[in-house]
Design a protein around this motif. Structure first.
Motif, PDB file in Angstrom:
ATOM      1  N   GLU A   1      35.947  41.243  52.568  1.00  0.00           N
ATOM      2  CA  GLU A   1      37.085  41.627  53.407  1.00  0.00           C
ATOM      3  C   GLU A   1      37.915  40.392  53.725  1.00  0.00           C
ATOM      4  O   GLU A   1      37.372  39.350  54.109  1.00  0.00           O
ATOM      5  CB  GLU A   1      36.595  42.279  54.701  1.00  0.00           C
ATOM      6  N   ALA A   2      39.223  40.533  53.564  1.00  0.00           N
ATOM      7  CA  ALA A   2      40.123  39.409  53.828  1.00  0.00           C
ATOM      8  C   ALA A   2      41.188  39.806  54.846  1.00  0.00           C
ATOM      9  O   ALA A   2      42.332  39.366  54.781  1.00  0.00           O
ATOM     10  CB  ALA A   2      40.769  38.926  52.544  1.00  0.00           C
ATOM     11  N   ASP A   3      40.818  40.660  55.795  1.00  0.00           N
ATOM     12  CA  ASP A   3      41.760  41.102  56.817  1.00  0.00           C
ATOM     13  C   ASP A   3      42.294  39.911  57.604  1.00  0.00           C
ATOM     14  O   ASP A   3      41.532  39.020  58.003  1.00  0.00           O
ATOM     15  CB  ASP A   3      41.080  42.074  57.787  1.00  0.00           C
ATOM     16  N   GLY A   4      43.585  39.904  57.817  1.00  0.00           N
ATOM     17  CA  GLY A   4      44.199  38.830  58.591  1.00  0.00           C
ATOM     18  C   GLY A   4      44.572  37.620  57.770  1.00  0.00           C
ATOM     19  O   GLY A   4      45.214  36.698  58.268  1.00  0.00           O
ATOM     20  N   VAL A   5      44.159  37.596  56.507  1.00  0.00           N
ATOM     21  CA  VAL A   5      44.490  36.470  55.632  1.00  0.00           C
ATOM     22  C   VAL A   5      45.415  37.000  54.541  1.00  0.00           C
ATOM     23  O   VAL A   5      45.008  37.816  53.719  1.00  0.00           O
ATOM     24  CB  VAL A   5      43.233  35.849  55.000  1.00  0.00           C
ATOM     25  N   PRO A   6      46.677  36.572  54.521  1.00  0.00           N
ATOM     26  CA  PRO A   6      47.606  37.074  53.502  1.00  0.00           C
ATOM     27  C   PRO A   6      47.220  36.619  52.100  1.00  0.00           C
ATOM     28  O   PRO A   6      46.624  35.554  51.913  1.00  0.00           O
ATOM     29  CB  PRO A   6      48.957  36.503  53.935  1.00  0.00           C
ATOM     30  N   GLU A   7      47.568  37.447  51.116  1.00  0.00           N
ATOM     31  CA  GLU A   7      47.239  37.118  49.732  1.00  0.00           C
ATOM     32  C   GLU A   7      47.809  35.771  49.309  1.00  0.00           C
ATOM     33  O   GLU A   7      47.167  35.013  48.574  1.00  0.00           O
ATOM     34  CB  GLU A   7      47.785  38.201  48.787  1.00  0.00           C
TER      35      GLU A   7
END
Length: 253
Positions: A183-189
């Protein structure tokens, strides 16, 4: 009917979805995702999917291109009783073989229909290319068939799934594809794209992808890693997780 693949190379597959109703948007194609998940679990690599209209030449052309390239080609749709159900004829055309009523298929249809009910339209479902093996269908009795490396199935999802259960054990299965999600919620691509590319380069044998989704809570980013090598997948997953944790801390400052 089962086939072997060369060396340790996993079996490959393509899906040919047939039907004007899919291209028009009237009917949603749910069969492709089901077949893709099924094949991943038994270690067959799905590498291509196409959609073609109910057109004899279009079906045959696509079929010949795909069957020359992959271990298996799965088709869905176009084997019912109506005039636009031309898949069986197109497959026979592609293989250059005759097609006609198959006594085995007629016998199966008689298990469901009386002689009076087995009209000309329903008998169309018993027309099978010469040399094909039947795929049993416990739901409606109308069979699919397997010829060469082409597996022809119904378009109705429940019936198609029943046919997959019949043919699945006959496929040249391999190690399943293992999947991990970070999960990479809160971290933009844009913040992790470069690092993710480096992880992919340093972990050959692991497929690495980033998949954003828009939800009511905002953008949700997930990094999905796939591999047949559990140790290699674990290493790449830990690298991705560490990268996201580091970026999350930097962004929180």
């Amino acid at each position: 009917m089962a086939q072997e693949t060369a060396g340790d190379r996993p079996a490959s597959a393509a899906i040919l979805v047939i039907g004007d109703e899919i291209l028009s948007g009237r009917t949603q194609d749910v069969n492709t995702s089901y077949i893709a998940n099924y094949l991943a679990q038994i270690g067959v690599d799905l590498l291509e999917a196409r959609i073609v209209p109910d057109d004899m030449d279009a079906i045959a052309e696509a079929l010949n291109a795909l069957r020359a390239r992959y271990t298996y080609v799965f088709t869905t749709g176009g084997i019912g009783p109506t005039h636009d159900d031309i898949t069986a004829d197109a497959v026979a055309h592609a293989f250059g073989v005759e097609i006609g009523e198959d006594p085995r298929a007629i016998a199966l249809l008689r298990e469901r229909f009386s002689e009076g009910e087995l009209n000309a339209a329903r008998r169309r479902m018993a027309r099978i290319p010469k040399g094909a093996e039947l795929i049993f269908n416990a739901i409606s009795k109308a069979p699919g068939f397997w010829i060469g490396n082409v597996i022809v199935m119904a378009g109705v999802p429940m019936i198609m799934q029943n046919m997959m259960d019949v043919i699945g054990p006959l496929l040249a299965a391999g190690p399943p594809v293992l999947v991990e999600t970070v999960e990479a919620d809160g971290v933009p691509e844009g913040a992790y794209a470069e690092g993710l590319a480096a992880i992919a380069r340093h972990h050959e044998g692991v497929s690495v992808g980033s998949y954003p989704a828009f939800t009511s809570a905002g953008i949700r980013n997930q990094i999905v890693l796939r591999s047949r090598d559990a140790a290699l997948l674990s290493c790449a997953t830990e690298a991705a997780r560490a990268m996201i944790e580091s970026l999350s801390k930097e962004l929180a400052r």
